[in-house]
Design an enzyme around this catalytic site. Structure first.
Site, short mmCIF file in Angstrom:
data_model
loop_
_atom_site.label_atom_id
_atom_site.label_comp_id
_atom_site.label_asym_id
_atom_site.label_seq_id
_atom_site.Cartn_x
_atom_site.Cartn_y
_atom_site.Cartn_z
N LEU A 186 53.14 77.41 53.27
CA LEU A 186 52.48 77.95 52.08
C LEU A 186 52.82 79.41 51.83
O LEU A 186 53.17 79.79 50.71
CB LEU A 186 50.97 77.78 52.22
CG LEU A 186 50.14 78.22 51.02
CD1 LEU A 186 50.49 77.38 49.79
CD2 LEU A 186 48.65 78.10 51.33
N ALA A 187 52.73 80.25 52.87
CA ALA A 187 53.01 81.68 52.68
C ALA A 187 54.44 81.89 52.21
O ALA A 187 54.71 82.72 51.34
CB ALA A 187 52.76 82.45 53.97
N ASP A 188 55.37 81.14 52.78
CA ASP A 188 56.77 81.26 52.38
C ASP A 188 56.97 80.83 50.93
O ASP A 188 57.73 81.46 50.19
CB ASP A 188 57.64 80.40 53.29
CG ASP A 188 57.73 80.95 54.69
OD1 ASP A 188 58.73 81.61 55.00
OD2 ASP A 188 56.81 80.71 55.49
N MET A 189 56.33 79.73 50.55
CA MET A 189 56.51 79.23 49.19
C MET A 189 55.97 80.22 48.16
O MET A 189 56.60 80.46 47.13
CB MET A 189 55.82 77.87 49.04
CG MET A 189 56.41 76.77 49.87
SD MET A 189 58.14 76.45 49.44
CE MET A 189 58.48 75.04 50.50
N GLY A 192 58.27 83.05 47.93
CA GLY A 192 59.48 82.68 47.22
C GLY A 192 59.31 82.74 45.71
O GLY A 192 60.23 83.16 44.98
#
Length: 420
Positions: A186-189, A192
């Site tokens: 989630l944090a990466d998405m 992004g």
């Protein structure tokens, strides 16, 4: 409900746009060199590629982007989705001349994406100020766990760590239970999405002024931005919000309720009018006169009782019967879907939310279509995710290297990929 002729036509137009490869894309002509690994950088560059940017993934040999190792049934499913609309340049960073070649390519790029630990780019001789001195129009997107500055900047910054420290995991979970991490990156998405947005902003400034800039994007701050007024609420109350499971600290009724056939339905009464419609449908107008339930604030204070009342009523009906009732009464509710249910739902099908992309290994693979939908310059899926180094020779040629030089760096093993 079967699709109408108009919906078929709209779906056909959407499919034609997706695979047309037209040059009217919003970011056509933008060159992106993506040195990042795993999720956040790939999410950023996938979005840029979906809207026409020429994205080159610079991957280390021999394994390539570690995202390729995230597999399902032996298939690199994450790479097939987030590697789409990209070309792969395989580079052996261990060999002398590799960094020099990369520096040369950067002079012809519009955007450089990297997610090394802060300080690594500088150790490679590729400090942003050095790159901008050589190419003033360059945009450098630096993705890291905690940012390029601060006491934690040198820490490895995987999404799990950030989801824990951001306050997200503490808010997530059942009442009385422990914190709960999300079952996805989630944090990466989220980072992004911010990465693509910030890159487009920087490109607009560059087009107006000719000046590039450095974007310092952490994984921590984007996910914090989605958590609402946490800091303000804490300042007002002096307390952290408790975990409420599928409930809400701000509205009631809001939960997931089990139906008579063992399925689940989500209901949101976040507006007073919605709660009133629901109570009238339940034939419980008396709740609107009860001071414990008459207002949203009162219902939040008595959330458990509200959920018991609504849950008991929901449990009398099968899910599809409830869905029809809620649609008739314009109440904000929906069934809880898994991917199998999504695959059969007419709305998802007619909208083309998921599409099939040609794939050499599997014939075709399903994945989400580009979002959002632009009417004049829509996104497209012009190429599937590449094999490692599949485009090395073509990329080097497009970036201006003569054939003799390309042969030399590939012969020396600096660059990997198929030989002629």
């Amino acid at each position: 409900m079967s699709p109408t002729h108009d919906s078929h036509t709209a779906q056909d137009r959407w499919q034609e746009q997706l695979f047309s490869g037209e040059t009217s894309a919003a970011l056509a002509g933008v060159r992106v060199l993506d040195l990042s690994r795993l999720v956040a950088g790939n999410m950023t560059s996938m979005q840029l590629g979906d809207f026409g940017a020429d994205v080159v993934k610079v991957e280390p040999t021999p394994a390539g982007d570690p995202l390729r190792a995230w597999q399902s049934e032996g298939v690199s499913s994450f790479w097939k989705v987030y590697g789409r609309n990209k070309r792969s340049l395989a580079l052996d960073f261990r060999r002398e001349g590799a960094v020099a070649l990369l520096r040369e390519l950067i002079t012809s790029a519009d955007v450089l994406i990297e997610n090394f630990r802060p300080g690594t780019l500088e150790k490679m001789g590729l400090a942003p100020e050095t790159l901008l001195a050589a190419t003033p129009s360059l945009i450098v997107l630096r993705v890291s766990g905690f940012g390029q500055s601060g006491p934690y900047s040198s820490r490895p910054g995987f999404g799990t760590v950030v989801e824990g420290m951001s306050g997200f995991a503490d808010r997530n979970g059942e009442a009385g239970g422990g914190p709960l991490l999300p079952p996805l990156a989630l944090a990466d998405m989220i980072a992004g999405i911010y990465g693509a947005f910030s890159t487009v902003m920087a490109l607009r400034v560059r087009d107006q002024t000719g000046q590039g800039q450095v974007i310092d994007l952490s994984l921590l701050e984007p996910i914090i931005s989605t958590l609402g007024p946490e800091a303000l609420d804490f300042a007002l109350t002096g307390m952290a919000k408790p975990r409420v499971g599928n409930g809400s600290n701000t509205s009631s009724p809001r939960n997931v309720y089990r139906t008579a056939d063992g399925e689940y339905i989500a209901i949101s009464g976040s507006m007073q009018s919605m709660a009133e419609r629901l109570f009238r449908l339940m034939q419980r107008e008396d709740l609107l006169e009860d001071p414990r339930y008459a207002t949203n604030a009162a219902r939040v204070a008595h959330r458990q009782q509200v959920d018991e009342i609504v849950g008991e009523w929901v449990g009398r009906f099968e899910r599809e019967e409830l869905v029809a009732l809620f649609e008739r009464e314009h109440i904000t509710a929906s069934p809880i879907y898994d991917i199998a249910a999504i695959a059969e739902d007419s709305h998802f099908i007619e909208r083309g939310v998921y599409v099939r992309v040609p794939d050499e290994e599997l014939g075709s693979v399903p994945m989400h279509a580009p979002v959002p939908r632009l009417s004049a310059t829509p996104g497209a899926i012009s190429r599937p995710a590449p094999a490692l180094g599949a485009d090395s020779r073509a990329v080097l040629a497009d970036y201006g290297l003569p054939a003799e030089r390309i042969d030399s760096v590939m012969r020396d093993g600096i660059v990997g990929g198929p030989h002629p």
